[in-house]
Design an enzyme around this catalytic site. Structure first.
Site, PDB file in Angstrom:
ATOM      1  N   ARG A 267       0.876  -1.126   0.147  1.00  0.00           N
ATOM      2  CA  ARG A 267      -0.063   0.107  -0.019  1.00  0.00           C
ATOM      3  C   ARG A 267       0.737   1.278   0.187  1.00  0.00           C
ATOM      4  NH1 ARG A 267      -4.830  -2.193   3.922  1.00  0.00           N
ATOM      5  NH2 ARG A 267      -5.847  -3.652   2.399  1.00  0.00           N
ATOM      6  N   GLU A 350      -5.695  -3.655  16.932  1.00  0.00           N
ATOM      7  CA  GLU A 350      -5.070  -2.451  16.147  1.00  0.00           C
ATOM      8  C   GLU A 350      -4.639  -1.787  17.272  1.00  0.00           C
ATOM      9  OE1 GLU A 350      -7.386  -0.711  12.856  1.00  0.00           O
ATOM     10  OE2 GLU A 350      -6.120   1.036  12.795  1.00  0.00           O
TER      11      GLU A 350
HETATM   12  C1  LIG Z   1     -12.971   0.503   5.928  1.00  0.00           C
HETATM   13  C2  LIG Z   1     -12.152  -0.404   6.258  1.00  0.00           C
HETATM   14  C3  LIG Z   1     -12.234  -1.645   5.721  1.00  0.00           C
HETATM   15  C4  LIG Z   1     -11.131  -2.515   6.264  1.00  0.00           C
HETATM   16  N1  LIG Z   1     -10.834  -3.767   5.725  1.00  0.00           N
HETATM   17  C5  LIG Z   1     -10.066  -4.667   6.120  1.00  0.00           C
HETATM   18  C6  LIG Z   1     -10.005  -6.162   5.456  1.00  0.00           C
HETATM   19  O1  LIG Z   1     -10.448  -6.295   4.453  1.00  0.00           O
HETATM   20  N2  LIG Z   1      -8.800  -6.948   6.103  1.00  0.00           N
HETATM   21  C7  LIG Z   1      -8.505  -6.614   7.276  1.00  0.00           C
HETATM   22  O2  LIG Z   1      -7.600  -7.481   7.650  1.00  0.00           O
HETATM   23  N3  LIG Z   1      -8.371  -5.446   7.738  1.00  0.00           N
HETATM   24  C8  LIG Z   1      -9.113  -4.472   7.403  1.00  0.00           C
HETATM   25  N4  LIG Z   1      -9.479  -3.279   7.895  1.00  0.00           N
HETATM   26  C9  LIG Z   1      -8.713  -3.092   9.184  1.00  0.00           C
HETATM   27  C10 LIG Z   1      -9.357  -3.795  10.248  1.00  0.00           C
HETATM   28  O3  LIG Z   1     -10.714  -3.666  10.059  1.00  0.00           O
HETATM   29  C11 LIG Z   1      -8.864  -3.367  11.922  1.00  0.00           C
HETATM   30  O4  LIG Z   1      -7.726  -3.159  11.788  1.00  0.00           O
HETATM   31  C12 LIG Z   1      -9.669  -4.289  12.764  1.00  0.00           C
HETATM   32  O5  LIG Z   1     -10.828  -4.684  12.674  1.00  0.00           O
HETATM   33  C13 LIG Z   1      -9.098  -3.719  14.157  1.00  0.00           C
HETATM   34  O6  LIG Z   1      -9.927  -4.463  15.065  1.00  0.00           O
HETATM   35  P1  LIG Z   1     -10.082  -4.248  16.668  1.00  0.00           P
HETATM   36  O7  LIG Z   1     -10.910  -5.219  17.199  1.00  0.00           O
HETATM   37  O8  LIG Z   1      -8.726  -3.899  17.072  1.00  0.00           O
HETATM   38  O9  LIG Z   1     -10.782  -2.808  16.680  1.00  0.00           O
HETATM   39  P2  LIG Z   1     -11.992  -2.148  16.307  1.00  0.00           P
HETATM   40  O10 LIG Z   1     -12.902  -2.965  15.452  1.00  0.00           O
HETATM   41  O11 LIG Z   1     -11.814  -0.825  15.554  1.00  0.00           O
HETATM   42  O12 LIG Z   1     -13.003  -1.944  17.540  1.00  0.00           O
HETATM   43  C14 LIG Z   1     -12.416  -1.022  18.516  1.00  0.00           C
HETATM   44  C15 LIG Z   1     -13.516  -0.910  19.718  1.00  0.00           C
HETATM   45  O13 LIG Z   1     -13.276  -0.333  20.792  1.00  0.00           O
HETATM   46  C16 LIG Z   1     -14.255   0.453  21.196  1.00  0.00           C
HETATM   47  N5  LIG Z   1     -13.641   1.709  21.923  1.00  0.00           N
HETATM   48  C17 LIG Z   1     -12.700   2.508  21.363  1.00  0.00           C
HETATM   49  N6  LIG Z   1     -12.450   3.651  22.142  1.00  0.00           N
HETATM   50  C18 LIG Z   1     -13.091   3.364  23.172  1.00  0.00           C
HETATM   51  C19 LIG Z   1     -13.433   4.208  24.602  1.00  0.00           C
HETATM   52  N7  LIG Z   1     -12.884   5.267  24.972  1.00  0.00           N
HETATM   53  N8  LIG Z   1     -14.307   3.572  25.402  1.00  0.00           N
HETATM   54  C20 LIG Z   1     -15.132   2.305  25.133  1.00  0.00           C
HETATM   55  N9  LIG Z   1     -14.668   1.628  23.955  1.00  0.00           N
HETATM   56  C21 LIG Z   1     -13.990   2.140  23.045  1.00  0.00           C
HETATM   57  C22 LIG Z   1     -14.954   1.048  20.057  1.00  0.00           C
HETATM   58  O14 LIG Z   1     -16.310   1.048  20.652  1.00  0.00           O
HETATM   59  C23 LIG Z   1     -14.835  -0.578  19.218  1.00  0.00           C
HETATM   60  O15 LIG Z   1     -15.959  -1.444  19.685  1.00  0.00           O
HETATM   61  C24 LIG Z   1     -10.341  -2.363   7.484  1.00  0.00           C
HETATM   62  C25 LIG Z   1     -10.615  -1.225   8.032  1.00  0.00           C
HETATM   63  C26 LIG Z   1     -11.559  -0.234   7.678  1.00  0.00           C
HETATM   64  C27 LIG Z   1     -11.705   1.184   8.548  1.00  0.00           C
END
Ligand SMILES: Cc1cc2nc3c(=O)[nH]c(=O)nc-3n(C[C@H](O)[C@H](O)[C@H](O)COP(=O)(O)OP(=O)(O)OC[C@H]3O[C@@H](n4cnc5c(N)ncnc54)[C@H](O)[C@@H]3O)c2cc1C
Length: 546
Positions: A267, A350
């Site tokens: 990317r 993340e």
């Molecule tokens: C449009 C898009 C498309 C993508 N496509 C892909 C793909 O095809 N393949 C791939 O591998 N990755 C993809 N990614 C990246 C991937 O989706 C993310 O890196 C991954 O889902 C992160 O997961 P996570 O569980 O760490 O956090 P997230 O899914 O971001 O969840 C974060 C959580 O933390 C909570 N939170 C945050 N701050 C607070 C707070 N202060 N208090 C309480 N709760 C809080 C939020 O409410 C949420 O529930 C994509 C990202 C985007 C934006």
């Protein structure tokens, strides 16, 4: 309110963690700041990387090798090996939980190409992979009795000495500040690409709350300068054109009708190539017209609909104009796999930085990271809490948060949080974007100092305590500014170009800087930034040799 394990975040990482932590009748809660279906995980479209056959050691070694190569010498071999070796099992587990991955003609899970991958290994559910996975995990977590505390904003951690004792939260319902006690806490709060408001595929509330919380609790952040720009977002709305579009055969062309880059390079390379075309005054498009309508409707249904609804473009017949957009943050809370320097506190997904992506991330590896390290964090927390007692909450910490909320409510303001949030996004894209240099970073730093002084005098215009979104936006903005400063300072210190961090005044990679960059807060609002020289990353040696 008392739990054995509290998980902050209801994306793939948080859900996987809660499911594992729950497995032995522990009382587990997931806290999310919005509703349960609102996460970057549920927006993920293109797919999740995995070698499907456990026994195919060569293919797994290739996945490891591709990920190391994509990390530009900063990948941590232990984390990357864990990621890739666990991938076959994760896909099996997700299938068992009810995720119906698309199948090929032989009835096996189909796989598509993604940038930086030396073979097809991205499993998918059309272009709605994240939503399919999230829904299956929510169902599973509910069936195991996980409690969901939604619309609950985490303000800070509570701890005694070097051991976590719970979290302090603001309930959106009535703006009350409450403490939740827990023996272990897992932070899975997602990334910070949302600080590039107006130029990001993330919702603007993905501004790194958990990273700011970690800094204030004495933890270190790592790799903050590495923000991944996705090559293809809609021009006006920054909606993501998934890499699946190029994986399925889409071309990138400029307004002279020329292809100018290998569409399936990593990317960083594709984004910089597009940015160069744009600097030369050309527009850039994704061209899918040579694919059949049936293929597009079947493999890229969301893109087909969104292009029509948001841009009025029929991608089967017309070119779709695109621009690079901030998409993913490699930086996060420093961790050894999922463990932090605070006992009982684990991180995954993340918001964590355990070197699994280094200076860049391969598409399809972050859903995998969230699932693999979410599972490990849940197991680690489950093991940790055995024979552990709850610690009492330090109410001084809670009172500080109550005072902050009261202050934001009580005083008057003429300033608008939304204007500051938008200025932050514009400034970050312009000065700390795909290309940076000393001058732009110095300007960014002084602008941030100004915004930080402005934010101190932000107060709620709406004094109603029920469902006050303005209050939460102000708290998010305070966090976003801290995170932005960590990005700028790290980018300033890294006087080289590597992966997603491109300095136009230092075009080359400097082997003396092959160490992760670490940021800590040594007193409120003062950061210490430096290379972590003691931790020479094994993969670096391989990268230089290779
Ligand atoms: C449009 C898009 C498309 C993508 N496509 C892909 C793909 O095809 N393949 C791939 O591998 N990755 C993809 N990614 C990246 C991937 O989706 C993310 O890196 C991954 O889902 C992160 O997961 P996570 O569980 O760490 O956090 P997230 O899914 O971001 O969840 C974060 C959580 O933390 C909570 N939170 C945050 N701050 C607070 C707070 N202060 N208090 C309480 N709760 C809080 C939020 O409410 C949420 O529930 C994509 C990202 C985007 C934006």
């Amino acid at each position: 309110m008392i739990y054995d394990v509290i998980v902050v975040g209801g994306g793939v990482a948080g859900l996987m963690a809660a499911i594992e932590a729950c497995s032995s009748n522990n009382k587990v809660a997931i806290i999310t700041k919005g509703n349960l279906f609102k996460s970057n995980s549920s927006m993920a479209s293109g797919g999740i990387n995995a070698v499907l056959d456990y026994g195919d050691e060569d293919a797994i070694a290739e996945h490891i090798e591709d990920t190391l190569k994509g990390s530009y010498g900063l990948g941590n071999e232990k984390s990357i090996t864990t990621l890739c070796k666990n991938a076959p099992h994760i896909i099996q587990k997700l299938s068992y939980y009810g995720v119906e991955f698309d199948k090929n003609e032989k009835g096996e899970i189909a796989q598509r190409s993604f940038g930086g991958g030396s073979r097809k290994r991205t499993c998918y559910v059309g272009d709605k992979t994240g939503s399919a996975i999230t829904q299956a995990l929510i169902k599973r977590a509910k069936s195991l009795g996980v409690t969901f505390l939604v619309n609950t904003f985490i303000m800070n951690l509570t701890y005694r000495g070097k051991r976590v004792s719970g979290v302090i939260a603001l309930r959106r319902f009535d703006s009350s500040v409450v403490a939740y006690l827990a023996k272990a806490v897992i932070l899975a709060g997602g990334g910070y690409a949302g600080i590039y408001r107006g130029y990001s595929t993330n919702a603007s509330d993905y501004s790194g709350d958990m990273l700011a919380v970690a800094l204030r609790s004495g933890l270190a952040l790592q790799d903050m300068e590495f923000v991944q720009f996705h090559p293809t977002g809609f021009i006006k709305t920054s909606y993501l054109v998934s890499e699946a579009a190029r994986g399925e055969g889409g071309y990138l062309i400029n307004s002279d009708g020329e292809r100018f880059v290998d569409e399936l390079s990593t990317r960083d390379i594709v984004s910089r190539a597009i940015s160069k075309e744009m600097e030369e005054g050309k527009e850039v498009f994704i061209d899918l017209r040579h694919l059949s309508q049936e293929h597009i409707e079947q493999k890229l249904p969301s893109l087909y609909k969104s292009a029509y609804n948001q841009a009025g473009i029929d991608i089967t017949k017309e070119l779709l104009p695109i621009k690079p957009v901030a998409h993913y943050s490699m930086g996060g809370i420093q961790a050894d796999m999922t463990k932090t320097t605070m006992s009982g506190l684990f991180v995954c997904g993340e918001s964590a930085a355990n070197g699994v992506h280094g200076a860049n991330r391969l598409g399809g590896n972050s859903l995998l990271e969230a699932a693999v390290f979410g599972e490990i964090a849940g197991i680690d927390a489950r093991n940790y809490i055995r024979n552990k007692e709850l610690l009492p909450i330090d109410y001084n910490q809670v009172i500080k948060e109550i005072t902050l909320v009261d202050r934001i409510f009580d005083q008057e303001t003429t300033k608008n949080f939304n204007a500051i949030r938008t200025s932050l996004g514009n400034m970050m894209f312009e000065k700390v974007g795909i290309n940076r240099d000393e001058e732009s970073l110095t300007n960014a730093f002084s602008y941030l100092s100004y915004l930080r002084s402005e934010v101190k005098s932000l107060h709620c215009v709406n004094k109603e305590r029920t469902n006050n979104v303005e209050l939460i936006s102000i708290l998010e903005l305070r966090n976003a500014l801290e995170v932005a400063e960590a990005v700028v300072l790290s980018a300033q210190k890294r006087t080289e170009s590597r992966g997603a961090h491109h300095r136009s005044d230092y075009d080359d990679m400097n082997s003396e800087m092959s160490f992760p960059m670490v940021v800590t807060e040594f007193k409120p609002n003062f950061f210490r930034v430096g290379f972590e020289k003691n931790r020479l990353v094994d993969s670096l040696r391989r990268f230089i040799k290779g």
